[in-house]
Scaffold this motif. Structure first.
Motif, PDB file in Angstrom:
ATOM      1  N   LEU A   1       0.814  -1.215   0.000  1.00  0.00           N
ATOM      2  CA  LEU A   1       0.000   0.000   0.000  1.00  0.00           C
ATOM      3  C   LEU A   1       0.848   1.266   0.000  1.00  0.00           C
ATOM      4  N   ILE A   2       2.166   1.121   0.007  1.00  0.00           N
ATOM      5  CA  ILE A   2       3.036   2.290  -0.018  1.00  0.00           C
ATOM      6  C   ILE A   2       2.791   3.079  -1.301  1.00  0.00           C
ATOM      7  N   ASP A   3       2.549   4.374  -1.126  1.00  0.00           N
ATOM      8  CA  ASP A   3       2.256   5.231  -2.279  1.00  0.00           C
ATOM      9  C   ASP A   3       2.803   6.622  -1.970  1.00  0.00           C
ATOM     10  N   ASP A   4       4.024   6.893  -2.410  1.00  0.00           N
ATOM     11  CA  ASP A   4       4.638   8.188  -2.121  1.00  0.00           C
ATOM     12  C   ASP A   4       3.890   9.332  -2.803  1.00  0.00           C
ATOM     13  N   ALA A   5       3.325   9.056  -3.941  1.00  0.00           N
ATOM     14  CA  ALA A   5       2.611  10.110  -4.661  1.00  0.00           C
ATOM     15  C   ALA A   5       1.420  10.625  -3.860  1.00  0.00           C
ATOM     16  N   LYS A   6       0.839   9.756  -3.049  1.00  0.00           N
ATOM     17  CA  LYS A   6      -0.310  10.147  -2.224  1.00  0.00           C
ATOM     18  C   LYS A   6       0.062  10.277  -0.746  1.00  0.00           C
ATOM     19  N   SER A   7       1.377  10.353  -0.481  1.00  0.00           N
ATOM     20  CA  SER A   7       1.910  10.600   0.872  1.00  0.00           C
ATOM     21  C   SER A   7       1.802   9.419   1.823  1.00  0.00           C
TER      22      SER A   7
END
Length: 368
Positions: free
Chosen positions: A198-204
């Motif tokens: 679930l890691i998503d840097d684009a969505k913080s």
């Protein structure tokens, strides 16, 4: 004539025998004198070598003591955690034992060249074995070393054991080249689950927070500093996003690797707040820090995080002032299961949030 030649021959033979005898005596005398001179030369050389070695040892001792005393100003101050002071105590016990043995053994090693240097006419004693000595210098070091090992193991086991039930649980994650921290919210005081998928840097969502777990709704994060309470056990749950990192809090004597795919932990109790240390060191600018001690790339040198140790009441007040991650990122409400949306919407700051909660609750009741 024949008689005269015979007599001369006998005289020649006699003189030859006498000359040979005298030559032998002369050679013996010269050799003995040379040996005496050589022995004297060896004695003199051995004296100077032995004295030089011992002087070298004395200079080394003086230099070692001086360097230790001179470097003490750069030592870390007394540990700011309970286990840290116990760790320091056994460290200095080990150092003391090692240094005493080192100085005794090396003092004897440098003294023996003086005591047992070569002397003319002196013979070494043949002394091949002594059972008593073998037992003494085997058993005593074994007992001492076993004591040091087991005392250290006791401290280590206590540190690595399960944290107390009332410990403050904080998650810290290393990534190139920064630390990020996640706290449980004040509503449930429990960290929610995470999933690396679930890691998503684009969505913080750099932690991969799993919003199907209601404990995640009030969790909050920080990437600029970490707060911990004074006088309360703290359990650090440690993760790494990419490569090996290492959580190092020097003043707390905390060090634990952050390993990708293998969560680690370390619990401790800080008993000196940041303000306490500023007063103790008479340094108003003092701050604790977390550093990375595992070379993790070009930006390794900059991987530091400010650590603030608060009084317990101040820490609780600070937690209440923090905004949950879900409140700052309301789009993640889509990741919340329908049956939990009513609870999650309480953390979404919206003019219509109360109305949305009521609609969802009615819908849920109808579905039941």
């Amino acid at each position: 004539m024949t008689i005269i030649i015979g007599i001369l021959a006998l005289v020649f033979i006699a003189l030859t025998v006498i000359v040979i005898g005298k030559t032998q005596d002369l050679l013996k005398g010269v050799q003995g004198k040379a040996e005496q001179e050589e022995d004297h030369h060896l004695d003199s050389s051995n004296d100077w070598n032995a004295i030089g070695l011992f002087v070298f040892w004395i200079v080394c001792v003086i230099g070692t003591v001086w360097s230790f005393l001179d470097a003490r100003k750069d030592f870390l101050p007394e540990a700011s955690s309970i286990h840290g002071r116990e760790t320091d105590f056994w460290f200095w016990v080990s150092m003391s034992v090692i240094m005493v043995a080192f100085f005794i053994v090396n003092s004897l090693l440098f003294y023996f060249p003086i005591k047992y240097k070569f002397k003319a006419g002196q013979k070494a004693t043949f002394y091949p074995h002594n059972n008593k000595l073998e037992v003494i210098w085997t058993v005593i070091p074994a007992i001492v070393m076993a004591g040091l090992v087991f005392s250290g193991l006791r401290v280590w086991n206590k540190i690595m054991d399960d944290a107390p039930e009332d410990a403050e649980v904080i998650e810290i994650m290393g990534r190139q080249f920064a630390w990020e921290v996640r706290y449980p919210g004040v509503d449930d005081n429990k960290l929610g689950d995470y999933d690396y998928r679930l890691i998503d840097d684009a969505k913080s969502n750099s932690f991969g927070i799993d919003f199907s777990d209601p404990n995640s709704f009030d969790d909050f994060t920080s990437a600029t500093e970490i707060h911990i309470p004074k006088g309360k056990p703290v359990l650090l749950k440690i993760r790494a996003r990419d490569v090996l990192h290492s959580v190092f809090i020097p003043h707390m004597r905390v060090k634990m690797d952050a390993v990708p795919g293998m969560p680690t932990k370390f619990w401790f109790e800080a008993d000196k707040s940041t303000e306490d240390m500023r007063k103790e060191l008479n340094n108003p600018d003092f701050n604790y820090e977390i550093a990375c001690t595992e070379i993790c790339g070009r930006g390794h040198f900059s991987m530091r995080l400010l650590l603030i140790v608060d009084e317990l009441d101040d820490y609780e007040a600070w937690k209440k002032e923090q905004t949950p991650f879900l409140s700052m990122n309301p789009d993640f409400i889509e990741k919340v299961p329908d049956n939990l949306k009513a609870r999650a919407l309480k953390y979404i700051e919206s003019d219509n949030s109360e109305a949305m909660v009521e609609v969802i609750e009615v819908t849920e009741e109808s579905a039941e």
